[in-house]
Scaffold this motif. Structure first.
Motif: not given
Length: 178
Positions: A2-10, A82-96, A149-154
């Motif tokens: 159902e969900f793929s939560i995606i975070v960019a990290f550095k 592109k890699t995500a397996a979920g139907k819905y994408i959650v874009i988040a930050d890794i410090d939440i 504020i930068g977190l989104c779902v679609a």
């Protein structure tokens, strides 16, 4: 899935990442993956990052070699989408840190034609590690808000249809407005 939560990290500090991962481990809904895209962290960060991520079965880790390049979060997010397996994408930050019913609240609002954004709550510098459990079990129903504020779902297909995030944005923060 159902969900793929995606975070960019550095180069984030280990404690923040641990809090983030623990909050996801406590989610009431378990039908999700976390896609972590490492955009070229320093060697000392990589030394603890991979062993830490390997403790969580829901993590899909991608190392994207970008040494010497500007941080491009949009590029990392596009790789994750592109890699995500979920139907819905959650874009988040890794410090939440997410409340235990975060994905449940998201699922209650899902609709194929919706794109929505929402608030997140950051830990104060004086937060005590022993208080972390209370964050995962408290009911945040009354403070749930929809503000950008930068977190989104679609739906993943919506991100694919618009070709993801505009990779023109470089450095930190610009992609939040994309």
């Amino acid at each position: 899935m159902e969900f793929s939560i995606i975070v960019a990290f550095k180069n984030r500090d280990q404690k923040r990442v641990e809090y983030f991962l623990e909050s996801l481990q406590w989610q009431s809904i378990k039908d999700f993956e976390l896609v972590v895209i490492n955009q070229g962290s320093d060697e000392e960060v990589n030394a603890w990052l991979e062993p830490l991520l390997s403790r969580y079965s829901f993590v899909n880790y991608i190392y994207n070699f970008t040494r010497g390049q500007l941080f491009n979060k949009s590029n990392a997010l596009n790789i994750g989408i592109k890699t995500a397996a979920g139907k819905y994408i959650v874009i988040a930050d890794i410090d939440i840190v997410f409340p235990h019913n975060y994905l449940e609240k998201i699922r209650d609002q899902l609709s194929p034609e919706l794109f929505f954004t929402h608030n997140a709550f950051y830990l104060s510098p004086t937060f005590k590690t022993e208080d972390i459990q209370s964050l995962f079990t408290k009911d945040y129903t009354n403070i749930w808000q929809e503000k950008f504020i930068g977190l989104c779902v679609a739906e993943k297909e919506a991100f694919i249809e618009i070709n993801g995030f505009d990779e023109y944005y470089l450095l930190w923060g610009g992609e939040d407005d994309d």
